[in-house]
Scaffold this motif. Structure first.
Motif, mmCIF file in Angstrom:
data_model
loop_
_atom_site.group_PDB
_atom_site.id
_atom_site.type_symbol
_atom_site.label_atom_id
_atom_site.label_comp_id
_atom_site.label_asym_id
_atom_site.label_seq_id
_atom_site.Cartn_x
_atom_site.Cartn_y
_atom_site.Cartn_z
ATOM 1 N N ASN A 300 -1.471 5.395 -8.109
ATOM 2 C CA ASN A 300 -1.819 6.802 -7.894
ATOM 3 C C ASN A 300 -1.335 7.718 -9.003
ATOM 4 N N ASN A 301 -0.318 7.274 -9.732
ATOM 5 C CA ASN A 301 0.284 8.139 -10.742
ATOM 6 C C ASN A 301 0.163 7.591 -12.158
ATOM 7 N N GLY A 302 -0.771 6.673 -12.343
ATOM 8 C CA GLY A 302 -1.075 6.200 -13.683
ATOM 9 C C GLY A 302 -0.005 5.344 -14.321
ATOM 10 N N ILE A 303 0.896 4.814 -13.517
ATOM 11 C CA ILE A 303 1.969 3.970 -14.048
ATOM 12 C C ILE A 303 1.532 2.510 -14.088
ATOM 13 N N LEU A 304 0.776 2.099 -13.084
ATOM 14 C CA LEU A 304 0.293 0.723 -12.988
ATOM 15 C C LEU A 304 -1.221 0.683 -13.134
ATOM 16 N N ASP A 305 -1.696 -0.399 -13.710
ATOM 17 C CA ASP A 305 -3.127 -0.565 -13.943
ATOM 18 C C ASP A 305 -3.857 -0.814 -12.618
ATOM 19 N N LYS A 306 -4.811 0.034 -12.326
ATOM 20 C CA LYS A 306 -5.535 -0.051 -11.057
ATOM 21 C C LYS A 306 -6.290 -1.366 -10.923
ATOM 22 N N THR A 307 -6.917 -1.799 -11.983
ATOM 23 C CA THR A 307 -7.703 -3.033 -11.939
ATOM 24 C C THR A 307 -6.844 -4.236 -11.578
ATOM 25 N N LYS A 308 -5.626 -4.257 -12.089
ATOM 26 C CA LYS A 308 -4.735 -5.388 -11.847
ATOM 27 C C LYS A 308 -4.088 -5.329 -10.473
ATOM 28 N N TYR A 309 -3.628 -4.138 -10.092
ATOM 29 C CA TYR A 309 -2.779 -4.045 -8.899
ATOM 30 C C TYR A 309 -3.527 -3.700 -7.615
ATOM 31 N N MET A 310 -4.713 -3.135 -7.721
ATOM 32 C CA MET A 310 -5.444 -2.803 -6.498
ATOM 33 C C MET A 310 -5.732 -4.038 -5.643
ATOM 34 N N PRO A 311 -6.173 -5.153 -6.220
ATOM 35 C CA PRO A 311 -6.401 -6.346 -5.379
ATOM 36 C C PRO A 311 -5.122 -6.854 -4.710
ATOM 37 N N ILE A 312 -3.989 -6.673 -5.383
ATOM 38 C CA ILE A 312 -2.708 -7.123 -4.828
ATOM 39 C C ILE A 312 -2.365 -6.327 -3.568
ATOM 40 N N ILE A 313 -2.457 -4.998 -3.672
ATOM 41 C CA ILE A 313 -2.076 -4.179 -2.520
ATOM 42 C C ILE A 313 -3.141 -4.235 -1.423
ATOM 43 N N GLU A 314 -4.388 -4.392 -1.817
ATOM 44 C CA GLU A 314 -5.445 -4.521 -0.811
ATOM 45 C C GLU A 314 -5.217 -5.775 0.035
ATOM 46 N N LYS A 315 -4.887 -6.857 -0.633
ATOM 47 C CA LYS A 315 -4.635 -8.117 0.060
ATOM 48 C C LYS A 315 -3.415 -7.997 0.976
ATOM 49 N N ALA A 316 -2.384 -7.326 0.495
ATOM 50 C CA ALA A 316 -1.152 -7.185 1.276
ATOM 51 C C ALA A 316 -1.332 -6.263 2.471
ATOM 52 N N TRP A 317 -1.986 -5.111 2.256
ATOM 53 C CA TRP A 317 -2.192 -4.171 3.355
ATOM 54 C C TRP A 317 -3.072 -4.801 4.440
ATOM 55 N N ASN A 318 -4.156 -5.437 4.034
ATOM 56 C CA ASN A 318 -5.038 -6.065 5.006
ATOM 57 C C ASN A 318 -4.338 -7.180 5.769
ATOM 58 N N ALA A 319 -3.434 -7.887 5.088
ATOM 59 C CA ALA A 319 -2.670 -8.935 5.765
ATOM 60 C C ALA A 319 -1.776 -8.343 6.849
ATOM 61 N N MET A 320 -1.122 -7.238 6.546
ATOM 62 C CA MET A 320 -0.263 -6.602 7.547
ATOM 63 C C MET A 320 -1.073 -6.096 8.736
ATOM 64 N N ILE A 321 -2.228 -5.522 8.467
ATOM 65 C CA ILE A 321 -3.077 -4.990 9.535
ATOM 66 C C ILE A 321 -3.600 -6.102 10.428
ATOM 67 N N LYS A 322 -4.005 -7.194 9.811
ATOM 68 C CA LYS A 322 -4.641 -8.271 10.568
ATOM 69 C C LYS A 322 -3.634 -9.222 11.213
ATOM 70 N N GLU A 323 -2.480 -9.413 10.568
ATOM 71 C CA GLU A 323 -1.576 -10.463 11.027
ATOM 72 C C GLU A 323 -0.237 -9.963 11.558
ATOM 73 N N ALA A 324 0.076 -8.685 11.357
ATOM 74 C CA ALA A 324 1.362 -8.165 11.843
ATOM 75 C C ALA A 324 1.188 -7.071 12.887
ATOM 76 N N LEU A 325 0.192 -6.215 12.723
ATOM 77 C CA LEU A 325 0.008 -5.080 13.621
ATOM 78 C C LEU A 325 -0.688 -5.511 14.909
ATOM 79 N N HIS A 326 -0.004 -5.329 16.036
ATOM 80 C CA HIS A 326 -0.575 -5.672 17.341
ATOM 81 C C HIS A 326 -1.510 -4.559 17.819
ATOM 82 N N ASN A 327 -2.300 -4.883 18.807
ATOM 83 C CA ASN A 327 -3.225 -3.899 19.367
ATOM 84 C C ASN A 327 -2.513 -2.707 19.995
#
Length: 374
Positions: A300-327
């Motif tokens: 968000n603040n231009g420190i990290l490359d979006k192309t490189k890191y967006m897939p990393i955080i997308e994968k991690a956030w979706n994992a938490m939503i699907k596998e850690a967060l209960h209904n």
């Protein structure tokens, strides 16, 4: 007519491209944050109720302080009155103070000041900062630099100095914060708690070499490193662009993010032991959430490359939503309090950690930064 149809087709195509470039649905991100937070607020309607685990503790300890950091992050993107009231009532119950008073060098205790300052900024009132200023000014005006002898303390304490530096327009807070941070980084233990070779941190002096994990690798605890990258992100978000030593924090955040990429699990989480996946291997939510927060801030603040890191955080956030967060909003795969991989084990989807508050705080911090992604 043909021009109109062409225009509509192009507009539709551009909208589809724009949508494809947005890996996160903001409404869904907010809904998941609200769900998790609702679960906790309904379970703990009394903000002053003591926390009973192996012993009884007041509700302004660091675990609850981290939760309120997350709640204030949620309030910032979705200013719901009940969130403000929940934080205000908690602060008021504790007289805007700390478990062990103001003559207190323990960052775990004055972590609560992060929320006190946020609430002061929303509605200034001298009583809100009386204890915070007394405690932090004591630290500011005494020579000790070695208070943060465990890396968790960097996240508990560093943003307090940053917030006061901004509030008071006083660079002394930035300088003291930097000196304490660098003492932990370069001097605690044998040669500091940061290993520039690996871009990661030992939790405290008990874990720097010659200590190793069972596979012979250095012991890098996931949540401990999460605290540091979160502290760097939060501090950078607080201090002005021309604040002294800003570049050091950027360098360290980038170094940590780079180190975390190749050790992310295939399912999107990170292991509790970052360099020994077989030592209590398995997904863990709090460290993962803190890494997501730090990386999303970097994008968000231009420190990290979006192309490189967006897939990393997308994968991690979706994992938490699907596998850690209960209904119902409960968060699974959360390691209990401790200082190393073996603590609070084994983890599972349903296991309730000894404290449910700080893991949620980490999740809310991550969600709020995800929400800001463009």
């Amino acid at each position: 007519m043909k021009k109109t149809l062409l225009f509509i087709s192009l507009s539709f195509l551009m909208a589809q491209i724009s949508f494809a470039q947005q890996p996160f649905n903001k409404k869904e991100v907010l809904a998941h944050m609200e769900l998790a937070n609702k679960y906790f607020m309904e379970k703990w309607p009394d903000v002053g109720k003591t926390i009973v685990t192996n012993k009884e503790r007041p509700s302004n300890i660091w675990t609850r302080g981290v939760y309120y950091e997350g709640l204030m992050a949620l309030y910032e993107i979705y200013p719901k009155e009940e969130y403000y009231k929940y934080a205000y009532d908690w602060s008021e119950f504790h007289n805007w103070g700390f478990r062990n008073g103001n003559a207190n060098r323990n960052a775990d205790d004055y972590c609560a000041a992060q929320t006190y300052i946020d609430l002061y900024n929303l509605e200034p009132d001298a009583k809100k900062l009386k204890n915070t200023k007394a405690c932090i000014n004591m630290l500011l005006n005494t020579p000790q630099l070695d208070d943060w002898s465990w890396i968790d303390a960097i996240q508990m304490g560093m943003p307090v100095f940053a917030k006061l530096g901004v509030l008071e327009n006083d660079t002394r807070y930035y300088e003291k914060m930097y000196e304490m941070y660098m003492y932990t980084r370069d001097k605690h233990g044998d040669n500091g708690l940061f290993n520039p070779k690996d871009g990661l941190w030992w939790r405290d002096a008990d874990f720097d070499p010659p200590y190793t994990e069972p596979n012979g690798e250095d012991s890098y605890w996931s949540r401990g490193n999460g605290w540091v990258i979160a502290a760097l992100a939060k501090t950078l978000a607080i201090i002005p662009e021309d604040a002294p030593h800003r570049e050091q924090y950027i360098i360290d955040l980038k170094s940590m993010a780079e180190a975390l990429v190749p050790i992310q699990r295939k399912d999107g989480f990170w292991n509790v032991s970052l360099h020994d996946p077989k030592h209590y291997g398995g997904k863990e939510t709090s460290g993962t959430a803190l890494f997501v927060y730090g990386m999303a801030y970097g994008i968000n603040n231009g420190i990290l490359d979006k192309t490189k890191y967006m897939p990393i955080i997308e994968k991690a956030w979706n994992a938490m939503i699907k596998e850690a967060l209960h209904n119902n909003g409960f968060l699974g795969w959360l390691q209990s309090t401790g200082k190393e991989p073996k603590d609070g084990q084994p983890l599972s989807y349903d296991k309730v950690p000894d404290f449910e508050d700080y893991g949620l705080g980490c999740f809310l911090l991550a969600g709020a930064e995800i929400y800001r992604l463009q």
